[in-house]
Structure formats: structure tokens, C-alpha cells
Design a protein around this motif. Structure first.
Motif, mmCIF file in Angstrom:
data_model
loop_
_atom_site.group_PDB
_atom_site.id
_atom_site.type_symbol
_atom_site.label_atom_id
_atom_site.label_comp_id
_atom_site.label_asym_id
_atom_site.label_seq_id
_atom_site.Cartn_x
_atom_site.Cartn_y
_atom_site.Cartn_z
ATOM 1 N N GLU A 144 20.891 18.956 0.441
ATOM 2 C CA GLU A 144 21.470 17.710 -0.068
ATOM 3 C C GLU A 144 20.512 17.107 -1.077
ATOM 4 N N GLN A 145 21.024 16.795 -2.258
ATOM 5 C CA GLN A 145 20.212 16.104 -3.256
ATOM 6 C C GLN A 145 20.302 14.605 -3.008
ATOM 7 N N PHE A 179 12.303 26.839 -6.622
ATOM 8 C CA PHE A 179 13.364 26.052 -7.230
ATOM 9 C C PHE A 179 13.068 24.563 -7.064
ATOM 10 N N VAL A 180 12.537 24.212 -5.897
ATOM 11 C CA VAL A 180 12.234 22.819 -5.582
ATOM 12 C C VAL A 180 10.757 22.750 -5.215
ATOM 13 N N ILE A 181 10.041 21.776 -5.775
ATOM 14 C CA ILE A 181 8.588 21.818 -5.708
ATOM 15 C C ILE A 181 8.042 20.399 -5.837
ATOM 16 N N GLY A 182 6.747 20.239 -5.649
ATOM 17 C CA GLY A 182 6.125 18.936 -5.792
ATOM 18 C C GLY A 182 5.755 18.638 -7.231
ATOM 19 N N GLY A 223 15.186 13.883 -4.948
ATOM 20 C CA GLY A 223 14.603 14.901 -4.084
ATOM 21 C C GLY A 223 15.661 15.775 -3.440
ATOM 22 N N MET A 224 15.201 16.638 -2.544
ATOM 23 C CA MET A 224 16.117 17.571 -1.889
ATOM 24 C C MET A 224 15.789 17.630 -0.403
ATOM 25 N N ALA A 263 13.251 19.092 -8.474
ATOM 26 C CA ALA A 263 13.554 20.409 -9.026
ATOM 27 C C ALA A 263 12.425 20.823 -9.951
ATOM 28 N N ALA A 264 12.160 22.127 -10.008
ATOM 29 C CA ALA A 264 11.081 22.637 -10.843
ATOM 30 C C ALA A 264 11.431 22.479 -12.316
#
Length: 661
Positions: free
Chosen positions: A520-521, A440-443, A526-527, A457-458
């Protein structure tokens, strides 16, 4: 709301213009802009991808050169609409598409048959390389053997194996026929394996005669026989002689891998193309709170999403050398092997990442010229505590990207990577799960990296943070959610009418995937992760993520690891902290005071544990994740139903000693 993690406003790494312009992601943006769009950065691309899902996934298919018939992109537009026990999503992706996973992974063999496809080594020092042609030849042989056993589309084939070339070959042969692959690692006990494979009833099992970990040999004969006896669905079992000097099984139950290799001549591979939404993999939940869920993933969803994550987010290009430290019981194994579809070389290591010392994986990275190095946050934490410095010892000039997952990567680990691993490096803290076999969250390689944050976020996923009222929030802690449909949503759970699947992800928020992470966004997009939502502590009504505590406690001298849970007392919660200490240390009043003082000063008085106890080890799953829920259950005198999913279940007996205190 008091919080421990406060990311800096300034980035810790910014890609050079050359790095940006040479990336696949930059080329993808140019490709989109040629069609009349005006996208300049990742944030704009992500916004376009979720506002135009049909265009985005069509363009991703074409840009990543998916092999197969594509057809229409979407049938049933819009968000998934869940009814009572609805078995599947409303949005059907690529309803006419036909493709084969193995065909996509082996396609590079036509371009460079003599290039290296697999580079393998283990802790015994054994080394093996396979060219693309050699890989195809071996897949052809196993394909013929599987056909001889009657395997065809929709049948299940299981692997009870280490991460090694034979495992990749067996999986490719299975999926080439349109059959379903499922696997787990040989450190799982018999009961845990039967709990998983028994639900999906495989027709063929691949296993090994033994393996070595941390210098110790583990013969597998007894476990293999017990599993074969417990799986009446099996028509054949193939054993790989991996551990030397192990007594042969003469029961007639097993076919030897070498016999299979000798009995067939390589032919041109044939591929059974199947529907985009036909099953490819069955993965399993950890099973620490009950019987493991059998999560079914589609051939199209896995192929397309992994190509997206590899090429666009991780910048994997042909001839890159991709290493990920994983076992076959973790979804990162499936993620790793998919890198073949991008023309990359799989660099595989089997064994302990610390045996015989901390150098072992970095020696491999240097020798194999690794371009992407994947590992867990816990491994980086252990290197930092051991004051290991790769920068001064190894030539890591080919290394472009370091991926970290499995748990929270703390801000000080970001500092450690850039100070002691490599300075010019894309550090991608990624997060997703077995549930989607992806992120879901990525580089992303064209944006800055901020200390303590997952980058973004992807693409194609409308990821957000919801508060308890289901409202989207920024710079405020809440629940990680995804508000749109995406191709790699699982097809469902094996033999489930949709009820368990719906309750697992869709019951909390209407038409929204609820993932169960406390996050937390940030204002930078970012996350920040604080831990799993179901492990969140709530003393005095104040929400505390366990990662906030671990970030501080695990840095202290003498502490190897820790785990925190809540104990219910008189209608409130109090925090109970367990620590694993170095052998020369003991939990005395001085250390306990240092722990409490540190948490009070660095976090808040609410973070200070009411009780602190010492354990010989910290309870974890086989893939190294903390099992807070199991510890909490034991502390409250409840039974942990599936201890076989825990790597060191005996430690729970130590926890039980503190239940009545």
C-alpha cells in the motif's frame, strides 16, 4: 478494507539540517539545480528522475564517477514493448558504453592504498584486515591463475563459499577479466548447488574445506567432491583451507588457495572493459516452487544502480565502514561488495549472528566503527523479543544508517530500533529482490522516516501500486509495479528464449513490471508491505497479507515465529496457522485462545485462523525467508519439487501430518 498496519501520521525520525546538507543526495540535488532546475526535496527529485530518465542516469553516472566510456544514454526510447517471447526490453541503456566492474570497485586504491578495504572476522574469533593495496595484489594473483586456466570474457566462474575476503578476491579477479561470477553459500546441499551451477556450466569453481556456524564445524570435502563430479564443465577447482584440522584432499582434483598465492607475483591489474549490457552476475531464484531460475545481470546495470543506491540513497561516502549480514547465496552479498566502488570499507562477519550471544554483531559494529549496519527484519525481531539493548552497551556513535530487508519490518520494530539501538539514526527498510539485484523501495537520508513504512520509491524507477484492474491507487492495497524501464533490469534468464522471463514479470500488466508484493502506498509517499502476493490469504473474499498476522502473533509471549497459509475447503479458504514456540511453552487451549483473541482485536475476525498447530521450526529458505507456498502445497497433499532450497525441509514432514485433519 480492514488492515493491521496503520502507520502514524507523525514521523518517527527527521534528519537534522546538518545531516541533510552533508549528504550525497543533497549535493546531487544542488548539482542538478545548477543546470537550471528548481528541486527542493526528495519527492521533487524522484518526479524529475522518472520524467527525465536520460538526464537522470547520465547525471548519476557522472556524479558517482563511474569509470569507463559512457557514450549515449538510451537507444530505443520509451517503455519496454513485449512481443511473444521477446528476449529483452525495448529500451537499451548505454548501448556504446564500455566498463569493468572490478575496475570500478578497486579504483579507490589509487587514492588511499594503505587504507583498510576489508575488515573481516568470524565466529571463531579470527580477524583479518586488507588494505586496498593488499586487496589489489591478491586480486592480481588470482587473475593470473584464472588466465592460466583459460578464463576470459563470457566464461562462468562459481563460488561455493562463505562471505569472506577470499570470496571477494575471487569475484574481483573473475570480473576483472570480463568473466561472469555466480555464487551460493556452503550451507546449500549438493543437489541444490548442482541445480544452480549445472545450468550455467562454470569452468572454475572456488570452494572451501569447511566452515563453522553456531559453534558447529561443517567439513565440506564430501560435498565438494560430489559437486565437482557432477559438473563436467569444470576445468579447475581452487579450495580455500578455511576450517582448521580438516583432512587434506589428496585426489589431485583441487588446487590449494595458498599454492596459488605462492605461485604468482602481484602485477599491475589489467581490466577487460566490456559492454554495459554484457553479463556480470548470475543470481538464482529461491527454487521453492521448481527449478531455480538463473537471473542474468549486466555489468553496467549492477555498477550504476548499486552506486546510485549506495551513494544517493544510503549516503555511503569514502572511508565509511559498511557492514551487511549476508551469505553468498543472497543478493545482498552482491549489493554489499559493491560498496567498494564508493571507497568504503567492507566489514564482513561469517557465522551465526547469535553466537555465542546477541552481542556479537554489535561488538563488531563498535570495534569496526560501522557507519552502515545492514541486517534482516527477522534479526531485529529476534533482538526485540530477547529484550536486547545495544544503546546502553555499545558506542555506536559512527553509525549513521541501519538497513533492514528480507521481510516486512513491523511498526514495533521501528520503535525498538529507536528505543534500544540508536535514537539519531536513519532507519531504512528497503525492498527489491534478486530479480533486479537492487531495490524498488528504499531509504533516503534527507526525508523523514515514518513508523511502519519504507521511505520512498527508488530514484529513476516509476514505482506504483496497481489494483486488480491495473489502475494506480494510493492508500489502498494492491500490487507493487514499476511502469518504466531501468538499467538494472536483468538481461533475462540463462538459456531462455524470453518466455519464462516475460511470464515472470511482464505478463500480468501491459508494459509494466509486476513484482509480486502485496503493498500500500501511503499519503506520505512511503510504502507499507503486507507480504508476497502469491501468499496472500483470501478467506471469505477478504484479502489478508500474511505479514498482518505475523506482526501480532510473533509478539506474543512464548511464540518464536509463525507461518500462515490457506486451506481450500468447500470453495472457500480458511487460515491455518503454524507456530514455533519456546521450549518451555506448549500449544494449549489458553495460548490458542490468546492468539485468536489478539488477531480478532488487533486486526479483524477474518484474520483469526481456523486451525493452529505447533511446529519444531518454521520452514524457511537458506536466506531466512518464509516458504508459505511450500507449506501450502504440503497441506494440500502436493509434492514440493525442490526441497533442497529450504533450510529445514524436514519440518515439511511435520506439516504433512496435519494435511488430512
Amino acid at each position: 478494507m480492514q488492515q493491521c498496519v496503520q502507520p502514524k501520521a507523525e514521523p518517527i525520525w527527521v534528519p537534522s539540517q546538518q545531516r541533510v546538507e552533508s549528504s550525497n543526495l543533497h549535493q546531487f540535488i544542488q548539482h542538478i539545480n545548477i543546470q537550471g532546475h528548481d528541486i527542493h526535496n526528495y519527492a521533487e527529485l524522484h518526479k524529475w528522475s522518472i520524467e527525465n530518465p536520460r538526464d537522470f542516469w547520465l547525471e548519476t553516472w557522472q556524479f558517482c564517477d563511474v569509470i569507463g566510456y559512457m557514450g549515449e544514454c538510451i537507444a530505443g526510447e520509451g517503455l519496454p514493448k513485449w512481443g511473444e517471447h521477446a528476449p529483452s526490453r525495448d529500451t537499451i541503456w548505454f548501448p556504446q558504453a564500455q566498463l569493468n566492474y572490478a575496475e570500478n570497485l578497486l579504483s579507490y586504491a589509487f587514492q588511499a592504498p594503505s587504507d583498510i578495504a576489508i575488515w573481516f572476522t568470524n565466529e571463531r574469533g579470527e580477524q583479518q584486515t586488507l588494505t586496498w593495496q593488499e586487496l589489489c595484489d591478491k586480486v592480481s594473483i588470482v587473475q593470473q591463475w584464472l588466465e592460466q586456466q583459460g578464463i576470459s570474457q563470457g566464461d562462468v566462474v562459481a563460488g561455493y563459499l562463505p562471505h569472506m575476503p577470499e570470496t571477494v578476491i575471487a569475484m574481483l579477479a573473475t570480473t576483472s577479466l570480463g568473466a561472469i561470477w555466480t555464487s551460493t553459500s556452503p550451507d546449500f546441499g549438493t543437489e541444490s548447488v548442482v541445480e544452480r551451477f549445472g545450468q550455467v556450466q562454470p569452468k572454475v569453481l572456488f570452494c572451501c574445506n569447511g566452515y563453522q556456524f553456531n559453534g558447529k564445524a561443517f567439513p565440506m570435502g564430501e560435498k565438494n567432491r560430489a559437486i565437482i563430479d557432477a559438473l563436467p564443465s569444470l576445468k579447475a577447482t581452487c579450495q580455500i583451507d578455511y576450517l582448521p584440522l580438516v583432512e587434506q584432499d589428496n585426489s589431485g582434483q583441487l588446487t590449494e588457495w595458498q599454492s596459488v598465492m605462492a605461485d604468482f607475483i602481484p602485477h599491475a591489474l589489467h581490466y577487460q572493459r566490456i559492454s554495459f549490457n554484457d553479463p556480470l552476475f548470475v543470481l538464482y531464484s529461491s527454487g521453492t516452487t521448481g527449478k531455480p531460475k538463473c537471473i542474468v545481470h549486466s555489468v553496467g546495470g549492477i555498477t550504476l544502480n548499486h552506486l546510485k543506491e549506495h551513494q544517493l540513497h544510503s549516503d555511503i561516502q569514502p572511508k565509511d565502514r559498511v557492514f551487511y549480514y549476508t551469505t553468498c547465496g543472497w543478493m545482498m552479498w552482491n549489493w554489499h561488495v559493491s560498496a567498494l566502488a564508493s571507497g568504503a570499507t567492507l566489514v564482513i562477519f561469517d557465522g551465526s549472528p547469535m553466537y555465542p550471544d546477541q552481542n556479537v554483531l554489535w561488538q563488531l559494529a563498535e570495534k569496526a566503527e560501522v557507519s552502515l549496519f545492514g541486517t534482516s527484519a527477522k534479526y531485529l525481531e529476534a533482538l526485540q523479543k530477547g529484550e536486547f539493548n545495544a544503546l546502553q552497551q555499545f558506542d555506536l556513535s559512527p553509525l549513521k544508517t541501519l538497513c533492514s530487508t528480507g521481510s516486512v519490518l513491523y511498526p514495533q520494530q521501528f520503535d525498538y530500533v529507536y528505543n534500544d539501538i540508536k535514537q539519531d539514526l536513519h532507519l531504512a527498510s528497503i525492498s527489491g529482490g534478486t530479480d533486479i539485484c537492487g531495490c524498488f523501495v528504499i531509504g533516503n537520508p534527507i526525508s523523514a522516516v515514518y513508523r511502519g513504512e519504507c521511505q520512498s520509491a527508488a530514484l529513476g524507477l516509476d514505482v506504483a501500486v496497481f489494483n486488480e484492474h491495473g489502475e494506480s491507487v494510493v492508500a489502498e492495497r494492491g500490487e507493487l509495479v514499476c511502469r518504466n524501464s531501468f538499467p538494472n533490469q536483468p538481461l533475462g534468464f540463462w538459456h531462455d528464449d524470453g518466455e519464462r522471463y516475460h511470464n515472470a514479470y511482464w505478463a500480468k500488466f501491459t508494459n509494466t513490471w509486476h513484482h509480486g508484493d502485496d503493498v500500500e502506498q501511503t499519503v506520505s509517499g512511503g510504502m507499507v508491505f503486507y507480504g508476497r502476493s502469491d501468499a496472500t490469504l483470501n478467506p471469505g473474499g477478504v484479502r489478508i497479507g500474511t505479514a498482518e498476522i505475523y506482526q501480532q502473533v510473533n509478539q506474543l509471549d512464548g511464540v518464536i515465529d509463525s507461518i500462515a497459509v490457506s486451506r481450500h475447503v468447500d470453495g472457500d479458504e480458511k487460515i491455518v496457522l503454524f507456530v514455533q514456540l519456546k521450549p518451555e511453552c506448549k500449544l494449549d487451549e489458553q495460548l490458542a485462545l490468546r492468539i485468536r483473541t489478539t488477531l480478532k482485536a488487533k486486526c479483524s475476525p477474518r484474520h483469526v485462523p481456523s486451525e493452529i498447530y505447533s511446529l519444531s521450526e518454521i520452514p524457511k529458505t537458506k536466506s531466512g525467508k518464509l516458504v508459505e507456498l511450500a507449506v501450502k502445497q504440503v497441506l494440500h497433499g502436493l509434492e514440493v519439487k525442490n526441497q533442497g532450497a529450504i533450510a529445514n525441509p524436514w519440518v515439511l514432514e511435520e506439516v504433512a501430518d496435519f494435511a488430512q485433519r
